[in-house]
Design an enzyme around this catalytic site. Structure first.
Site, PDB file in Angstrom:
ATOM      1  CB  CYS A 275      -1.002  -0.165   1.158  1.00  0.00           C
ATOM      2  SG  CYS A 275      -2.117  -1.102   1.050  1.00  0.00           S
TER       3      CYS A 275
HETATM    4  N1  LIG Z   1      -2.299  -5.884   2.185  1.00  0.00           N
HETATM    5  C1  LIG Z   1      -2.912  -5.135   2.843  1.00  0.00           C
HETATM    6  O1  LIG Z   1      -2.308  -4.599   3.731  1.00  0.00           O
HETATM    7  C2  LIG Z   1      -4.044  -4.511   2.098  1.00  0.00           C
HETATM    8  C3  LIG Z   1      -4.923  -3.451   2.589  1.00  0.00           C
HETATM    9  C4  LIG Z   1      -5.274  -2.211   2.309  1.00  0.00           C
HETATM   10  C5  LIG Z   1      -5.575  -2.061   0.457  1.00  0.00           C
HETATM   11  N2  LIG Z   1      -5.375  -2.812  -0.320  1.00  0.00           N
HETATM   12  C6  LIG Z   1      -5.754  -3.325  -1.209  1.00  0.00           C
HETATM   13  O2  LIG Z   1      -6.207  -4.710  -1.315  1.00  0.00           O
HETATM   14  C7  LIG Z   1      -5.830  -4.731  -2.992  1.00  0.00           C
HETATM   15  C8  LIG Z   1      -6.088  -6.448  -2.712  1.00  0.00           C
HETATM   16  O3  LIG Z   1      -3.835  -6.398  -2.379  1.00  0.00           O
HETATM   17  P1  LIG Z   1      -3.893  -8.207  -1.089  1.00  0.00           P
HETATM   18  O4  LIG Z   1      -2.841  -6.918  -0.666  1.00  0.00           O
HETATM   19  O5  LIG Z   1      -5.100  -8.349  -1.131  1.00  0.00           O
HETATM   20  O6  LIG Z   1      -3.456  -8.752  -2.481  1.00  0.00           O
HETATM   21  P2  LIG Z   1      -2.667 -10.053  -2.740  1.00  0.00           P
HETATM   22  O7  LIG Z   1      -1.870 -10.123  -4.040  1.00  0.00           O
HETATM   23  O8  LIG Z   1      -2.554 -10.221  -1.411  1.00  0.00           O
HETATM   24  O9  LIG Z   1      -4.432 -10.596  -3.645  1.00  0.00           O
HETATM   25  C9  LIG Z   1      -4.500 -10.805  -4.542  1.00  0.00           C
HETATM   26  C10 LIG Z   1      -4.768 -12.167  -5.143  1.00  0.00           C
HETATM   27  O10 LIG Z   1      -5.921 -11.741  -6.260  1.00  0.00           O
HETATM   28  C11 LIG Z   1      -5.918 -12.708  -6.576  1.00  0.00           C
HETATM   29  N3  LIG Z   1      -5.711 -11.801  -8.429  1.00  0.00           N
HETATM   30  C12 LIG Z   1      -5.151 -11.955  -9.406  1.00  0.00           C
HETATM   31  N4  LIG Z   1      -5.534 -11.623 -10.623  1.00  0.00           N
HETATM   32  C13 LIG Z   1      -6.926 -11.820 -10.036  1.00  0.00           C
HETATM   33  C14 LIG Z   1      -8.327 -12.196 -11.335  1.00  0.00           C
HETATM   34  N5  LIG Z   1      -8.206 -11.598 -12.720  1.00  0.00           N
HETATM   35  N6  LIG Z   1      -8.872 -12.646 -10.731  1.00  0.00           N
HETATM   36  C15 LIG Z   1      -9.017 -13.091  -9.580  1.00  0.00           C
HETATM   37  N7  LIG Z   1      -8.211 -13.162  -8.660  1.00  0.00           N
HETATM   38  C16 LIG Z   1      -7.074 -12.440  -8.824  1.00  0.00           C
HETATM   39  C17 LIG Z   1      -3.932 -13.493  -6.502  1.00  0.00           C
HETATM   40  O11 LIG Z   1      -3.613 -14.544  -6.878  1.00  0.00           O
HETATM   41  C18 LIG Z   1      -4.189 -12.454  -5.108  1.00  0.00           C
HETATM   42  O12 LIG Z   1      -4.277 -14.300  -4.945  1.00  0.00           O
HETATM   43  C19 LIG Z   1      -4.770  -4.461  -3.526  1.00  0.00           C
HETATM   44  O13 LIG Z   1      -5.373  -2.556  -4.321  1.00  0.00           O
HETATM   45  C20 LIG Z   1      -4.264  -3.341  -2.195  1.00  0.00           C
HETATM   46  O14 LIG Z   1      -3.504  -2.543  -2.184  1.00  0.00           O
HETATM   47  C21 LIG Z   1      -3.999  -3.834   0.594  1.00  0.00           C
END
Ligand SMILES: NC(=O)c1ccc[n+]([C@@H]2O[C@H](COP(=O)([O-])OP(=O)(O)OC[C@H]3O[C@@H](n4cnc5c(N)ncnc54)[C@H](O)[C@@H]3O)[C@@H](O)[C@H]2O)c1
Length: 439
Positions: A275
């Site tokens: 993030c």
């Molecule tokens: N990790 C954090 O602390 C956090 C906090 C707030 C917001 N976010 C936001 O949330 C979003 C997700 O982050 P995250 O940390 O969970 O990412 P992550 O990489 O842990 O998880 C994303 C998942 O999406 C899957 N994926 C990718 N393309 C896909 C598709 N086309 N269809 C289905 N699944 C698909 C991936 O395989 C993965 O399992 C981002 O926008 C991030 O900025 C993350």
């Protein structure tokens, strides 16, 4: 006058609404858990077949969602994961939690969101609610997603609902789990907002409706830009105070006694995670459209990106004091996760520190109880390391130990007793020692 309830609102109240979560990562999986605990049936979708197979065997790959959290729901058929997306047609509420990284030129990479929107459009039907949770720039929901979904002939607000609700997940924070964090919600129309509010009212402590998806998108970016800037500020103060022989940590502790107008942020060897190092640049990119510079964002990025270089320079300086050079030195980096007590190494400053040390000819090892292996990084393609056991012998045999991530399980006094030189970037060693240098 009381408004007639939307059909979807009735389904939500009865907990009959089927929730579809797309993207089962650090955000999606805790969200699945929260809906399950609230009594909703959930289907999780992910393109990663390995993750899907693990989940269907009640195995988790995220430290703070355990197998125990999922097992009973899988047994009762309340939860299943899928790598094909046909089940989207049955979901009443579809929530998107896919990655929103930067591309090689540090511009927003919306490809995951756009691809997911195209997939949803294939299955979109009347009465469904679609919510984007991935962090993104203001305008994404209405400018990028809405046209794709309306290409189906269905109309937003009348046939289906579309909203944006930013994820505020703080992995590893035991005080604020998903359910305890208020959720901001912006709908494309008033009925979209109502539908999304009704859904989140069931799982979080408070839902905060705002006037549009753009406001909700901007809210998330403001929160993360605020953090990035304050981290940069305190990192800069650390470097200045160090030259003045003032302990920044003591200053922060004293300043924190002010009951208003001050909020502590702590120095670090840089910033990491999916993030804070990424999201501000979504705003910087979008701001170009309105011809406005984003000086604070750029400056904070500059300072925070410099911090790993600073830590490596400090290590070289301290070795030099002992008539040693970085070239050939054995350096142990403690903690490769981007922050304490998590297993996520994305954008971790430890990776940059390791890479810089290696470039300078040091022999680098790392230990992290939560990350047994470190490889497959886009920015460090050649890096392939395994966590070494943390023993007194290992510590004694090193020329320097860098405390990069302050995991709670480490015994810092024991580390300092056994290592010849400790570069402590987190103020983790509490006792004053000659061999411990704060950086
Ligand atoms: N990790 C954090 O602390 C956090 C906090 C707030 C917001 N976010 C936001 O949330 C979003 C997700 O982050 P995250 O940390 O969970 O990412 P992550 O990489 O842990 O998880 C994303 C998942 O999406 C899957 N994926 C990718 N393309 C896909 C598709 N086309 N269809 C289905 N699944 C698909 C991936 O395989 C993965 O399992 C981002 O926008 C991030 O900025 C993350």
């Amino acid at each position: 006058m009381a408004k007639t309830k939307l059909k979807l609102e009735e389904k939500i109240e009865k907990k009959d609404a089927l929730i579809g979560v797309i993207g089962l990562g650090y955000v999606g999986l805790p969200l699945v858990k929260t809906f399950l605990k609230a009594g909703f049936p959930v289907v999780g979708f992910d393109v990663d077949r390995k993750k899907v197979a693990l989940l269907n065997r009640s195995r988790s790959y995220i430290k703070h969602v355990t197998a125990k959290d999922l097992k009973p729901f899988i047994a009762e058929k309340k939860f299943q994961a899928a790598a094909d997306f046909q089940g989207l047609a049955e979901a009443d509420i579809i929530i998107i939690c896919v990655p929103t990284p930067l591309d090689a030129h540090r511009n927003p990479d919306l490809s995951y969101v756009l691809q997911t929107t195209e997939t949803i459009a294939e299955f979109l039907r009347k009465g469904q609610l679609v919510v984007l949770e991935s962090t993104t720039y203001p305008g994404t929901t209405e400018e990028q997603m809405l046209p794709v979904l309306e290409r189906t002939g269905l109309r937003v607000g009348r046939d289906f609902y579309l909203a944006y609700s930013p994820e505020r997940e703080d992995p590893g924070n035991e005080t604020f789990s998903t359910a305890r964090i208020p959720k901001v919600v912006g709908g494309v129309t008033a009925s979209c907002r109502r539908a999304a509010k009704a859904a989140y009212d069931q799982i979080v402590v408070r839902t905060v409706p705002v006037s549009s998806p753009r406001v909700a998108e901007a809210t998330k970016l403001l929160e993360n830009i605020f953090r990035s800037i304050n981290i940069a500020l305190v990192n800069e103060m650390k470097m200045i105070f160090e030259r003045m022989d003032i302990d920044v940590w003591e200053v922060i502790q004293a300043a924190s006694t002010k009951p208003f107008g001050y909020m502590p942020f702590y120095p670090s060897p840089g910033y990491g995670g999916h993030c804070i190092p990424v999201d501000p640049f979504y705003m910087a990119w979008k701001a170009k459209e309105v011809d406005h510079p984003t000086r604070f964002i750029e400056l904070a990025g500059e300072i925070n990106t410099f911090m790993p270089y600073y830590v490596v320079a400090k290590t070289a300086e301290e070795l030099n004091r002992k008539k040693k050079s970085l070239k050939g030195a054995r350096v142990l980096v403690l903690g490769i996760a981007y922050k304490k007590d998590v297993d996520d190494q994305r954008e971790s400053p430890s990776l940059k520190i390791i890479s810089l040390l290696q470039e300078k000819g040091a022999r680098v090892f790392y230990n992290d109880p939560y990350v047994p292996e470190s490889k497959g990084h886009r920015d460090y393609p050649g890096m392939e390391l395994k966590s070494v056991p943390l023993t007194a012998k290992m510590l004694k045999n090193c020329d320097a130990v860098i405390i990069s991530t302050d995991h709670s399980v480490y015994d810092y006094d024991w580390i300092a007793e056994n290592a010849p030189l400790v570069i402590d970037t987190r103020n983790a060693v509490k006792k004053k020692r000659r061999n411990v240098v704060k950086s």
